[in-house]
Design a protein around this motif. Structure first.
Motif, mmCIF file in Angstrom:
data_model
loop_
_atom_site.group_PDB
_atom_site.id
_atom_site.type_symbol
_atom_site.label_atom_id
_atom_site.label_comp_id
_atom_site.label_asym_id
_atom_site.label_seq_id
_atom_site.Cartn_x
_atom_site.Cartn_y
_atom_site.Cartn_z
ATOM 1 N N MET A 103 0.829 -1.209 0.000
ATOM 2 C CA MET A 103 0.000 0.000 0.000
ATOM 3 C C MET A 103 0.864 1.260 0.000
ATOM 4 O O MET A 103 0.591 2.214 -0.740
ATOM 5 N N GLU A 104 1.918 1.265 0.809
ATOM 6 C CA GLU A 104 2.785 2.433 0.881
ATOM 7 C C GLU A 104 3.478 2.689 -0.458
ATOM 8 O O GLU A 104 3.525 3.816 -0.954
ATOM 9 N N GLN A 105 4.009 1.601 -1.057
ATOM 10 C CA GLN A 105 4.717 1.774 -2.321
ATOM 11 C C GLN A 105 3.761 2.129 -3.456
ATOM 12 O O GLN A 105 4.115 2.905 -4.357
ATOM 13 N N ALA A 106 2.554 1.573 -3.434
ATOM 14 C CA ALA A 106 1.576 1.842 -4.497
ATOM 15 C C ALA A 106 1.220 3.315 -4.566
ATOM 16 O O ALA A 106 0.858 3.832 -5.639
ATOM 17 N N GLN A 107 1.319 4.004 -3.453
ATOM 18 C CA GLN A 107 1.009 5.436 -3.432
ATOM 19 C C GLN A 107 2.198 6.296 -3.850
ATOM 20 O O GLN A 107 2.033 7.486 -4.107
ATOM 21 N N ARG A 108 3.387 5.694 -3.927
ATOM 22 C CA ARG A 108 4.579 6.457 -4.293
ATOM 23 C C ARG A 108 4.967 6.245 -5.751
ATOM 24 O O ARG A 108 5.113 7.185 -6.522
ATOM 25 N N LEU A 109 5.144 4.956 -6.125
ATOM 26 C CA LEU A 109 5.615 4.627 -7.471
ATOM 27 C C LEU A 109 5.394 3.141 -7.712
ATOM 28 O O LEU A 109 5.757 2.319 -6.879
ATOM 29 N N PHE A 144 14.812 2.922 -16.817
ATOM 30 C CA PHE A 144 15.296 3.857 -15.805
ATOM 31 C C PHE A 144 15.559 3.074 -14.516
ATOM 32 O O PHE A 144 15.132 1.935 -14.369
ATOM 33 N N HIS A 145 16.245 3.694 -13.593
ATOM 34 C CA HIS A 145 16.458 3.096 -12.280
ATOM 35 C C HIS A 145 15.275 3.453 -11.374
ATOM 36 O O HIS A 145 14.559 4.426 -11.611
ATOM 37 N N ASN A 146 15.056 2.646 -10.330
ATOM 38 C CA ASN A 146 14.109 3.036 -9.277
ATOM 39 C C ASN A 146 14.758 2.783 -7.921
ATOM 40 O O ASN A 146 15.805 2.130 -7.840
ATOM 41 N N ASP A 147 14.155 3.298 -6.874
ATOM 42 C CA ASP A 147 14.809 3.289 -5.566
ATOM 43 C C ASP A 147 14.517 2.051 -4.726
ATOM 44 O O ASP A 147 14.939 1.973 -3.564
ATOM 45 N N LYS A 148 13.802 1.056 -5.272
ATOM 46 C CA LYS A 148 13.488 -0.159 -4.514
ATOM 47 C C LYS A 148 14.205 -1.394 -5.037
ATOM 48 O O LYS A 148 14.647 -2.249 -4.270
ATOM 49 N N PHE A 149 14.317 -1.490 -6.356
ATOM 50 C CA PHE A 149 14.914 -2.695 -6.932
ATOM 51 C C PHE A 149 16.348 -2.949 -6.449
ATOM 52 O O PHE A 149 16.688 -4.091 -6.109
ATOM 53 N N PRO A 150 17.224 -1.947 -6.387
ATOM 54 C CA PRO A 150 18.584 -2.229 -5.913
ATOM 55 C C PRO A 150 18.618 -2.823 -4.508
ATOM 56 O O PRO A 150 19.474 -3.662 -4.202
#
Length: 493
Positions: free
Chosen positions: A114-120, A127-133
């Motif tokens: 739920m938290e991530q769904a509201q962010r991205l 592109f890079h994202n801030d969760k996958f790494p």
């Protein structure tokens, strides 16, 4: 123009209503007439929600018939418990084929979603994202590999591993162009893609879908002598040996003790990648993070899926060291959704729950408890139960078909369903039992009591209803090898 739009909306509503006649009411909203929309909402709220029967009928009519589900509808779930639309409660003993190891609706995982769904939710790998790494580092650290490649489904993970093995075979081993061979096991299940079914021994999965993908060799699961012979004869062309540490769809078939160690030795000797499909057995299901851990064996490549997404989202990954993984370069393989931030956030939380709740230990302890109780039922009914087997909370009850008469393992599962336990047969006379790893002792006792009650109280009626049914036939001989059933041979270790 406005009148034309209204006319088209009216025609569309009438057409849809006609098609769905007898089904649950549907709200068709019209921006042109907010009053009509409010009336439709009001009408729907006065209707009862669709019943189990309604929903099963709707699915049968509008969905492809590629499954034969047990007739129960999931409407809500928490932990090990599931409720249908009428409010009846069940215990889930399938866990979506081990995808729900952490239990249905684990709060930490849902909160992460739920938290991530509201962010991205999606960046794509353009592109890079801030969760996958963070997920990548966590997975490689946790399982002891240098790199990972993210995908979505288990089948995609298998495809990735096969492509990786072929690429490695050509670039690192020096196999001649287009001559790479993959060895897999009789009785295996690696998904439903063309590559996966090209390895299958299941006629239902293969017939009508040919031609099969070339470059495949088969060996009996558990037979190290046959594998050694195959590698001696074809080793220069073999890129990889793909296997399940425990064959799930084949009926929770365990290999002989020491088999995985011997496989590791043979793969090292012949410079062949040892690829473990841990999609169903991995992430604590068998009482260890990986089923290969039971023999302290480190495969060259590991495929993870199912429980990596905790039943919330499809998440899969392939693990390997850099000398293997970097054979795939930009543009040679990928996935739009693989490694997306939403799935990564869920994967991180799913792994954290496994560690924080010590689900490996729970699986080992609860699995031993389940098998002990089922073996007590077997002792009371030796003519009905042939074998109880498994490891951790991946278990199976093998039934004697002769004792069932014209009834089947599916009928037994219907009896279990009526007593509040949800399980599903595999390979005809085998019932797989794999509840969420969060299961409690009293729930295991409830399930084993239901199993006993079905055999002692319900089976006569099940047999009676099956009297006019055509007796279950022996499966056709395997199109690949000509044998009538899979039998694991004796082997010297």
């Amino acid at each position: 123009m406005a009148s034309r739009v209204r006319l088209m909306q009216t025609v569309a509503r009438r057409s849809l209503a006609k098609r769905l006649k007898g089904q649950a009411p549907l709200v068709i909203q019209s921006h042109a007439h907010s009053t009509s929309s409010q009336a439709a909402v009001s009408q729907q709220s006065s209707q009862l929600p669709p019943s189990t029967e309604d929903l099963i009928g709707m699915e049968h009519k509008f969905s492809a018939h590629n499954y034969h589900p047990v007739p129960v509808v999931f409407a809500k779930a928490k932990g090990v418990e599931v409720w249908d639309p009428e409010g009846r409660k069940y215990l889930d003993f399938l866990s979506a084929y081990s995808a729900v190891n952490q239990g249905h609706g684990n709060q930490k995982i849902v909160d992460a979603l739920m938290e991530q769904a509201q962010r991205l939710t999606l960046s794509s790998r353009a592109f890079h994202n801030d969760k996958f790494p963070i997920l990548a580092k966590m997975l490689t650290t946790m399982f002891g590999y240098e790199m990972m490649l993210p995908m979505n489904t288990g089948a995609e993970g298998v495809e990735t591993a096969l492509k990786l093995a072929r690429k490695w075979g050509y670039e690192k081993k020096g196999i001649a162009k287009d001559e790479a061979v993959i060895i897999s096991c009789c009785g295996c299940f690696h998904g439903r893609t063309m590559a996966a079914i090209s390895m299958s021994c299941d006629n239902e999965a293969t017939r009508g879908f040919g031609p099969s993908l070339p470059g495949q060799l088969k060996v009996d699961f558990g037979d190290v002598n046959a594998l050694a012979k195959l590698l001696e004869e074809n080793g220069d062309k073999v890129a990889a040996f793909l296997f399940e540490p425990i064959q799930g769809e084949a009926g929770v078939v365990l290999p002989p003790d020491g088999y995985l160690k011997k496989v590791r030795e043979l793969c090292t000797k012949h410079n062949v990648l040892m690829i473990a499909d841990e999609i169903q057995t991995g992430i604590a299901r068998t009482g260890r993070l990986l089923a290969c851990d039971w023999e302290d064996v480190r495969p060259d490549v590991v495929i993870l899926g199912k429980a990596l997404g905790a039943g919330v989202l499809p998440v899969s990954a392939v693990l390997a060291d850099s000398d293997i993984m970097l054979c795939i370069r930009p543009g040679e393989h990928g996935s739009t959704f693989g490694g997306n931030p939403l799935a990564s956030a869920v994967g991180i939380a799913a792994l954290e729950v496994v560690v924080e709740e010590d689900l490996c230990k729970r699986a080992e302890e609860m699995g031993a408890e389940l098998r002990e109780q089922l073996q007590a039922v077997q002792k009371s009914h030796p003519k009905l139960i042939k074998e109880v087997r498994g490891r951790g909370l991946l278990n199976a009850v093998v039934l004697h078909q002769k004792g069932l008469g014209n009834a089947t393992a599916y009928d037994v599962c219907i009896g279990l369903k009526d007593r509040g336990i949800l399980a599903k047969p595999t390979h005809g006379n085998i019932i797989r039992l794999s509840p969420p790893l969060t299961i409690k002792s009293e729930q295991i006792a409830q399930a084993t009591k239901a199993f006993r009650d079905v055999l002692e109280s319900d089976l006569p009626d099940l047999k009676l209803h099956a009297e006019d049914r055509i007796p279950p036939k022996t499966p056709d001989a395997c199109d690949r090898c000509g044998r009538h059933k899979y039998v694991m041979p004796e082997t010297d270790l």
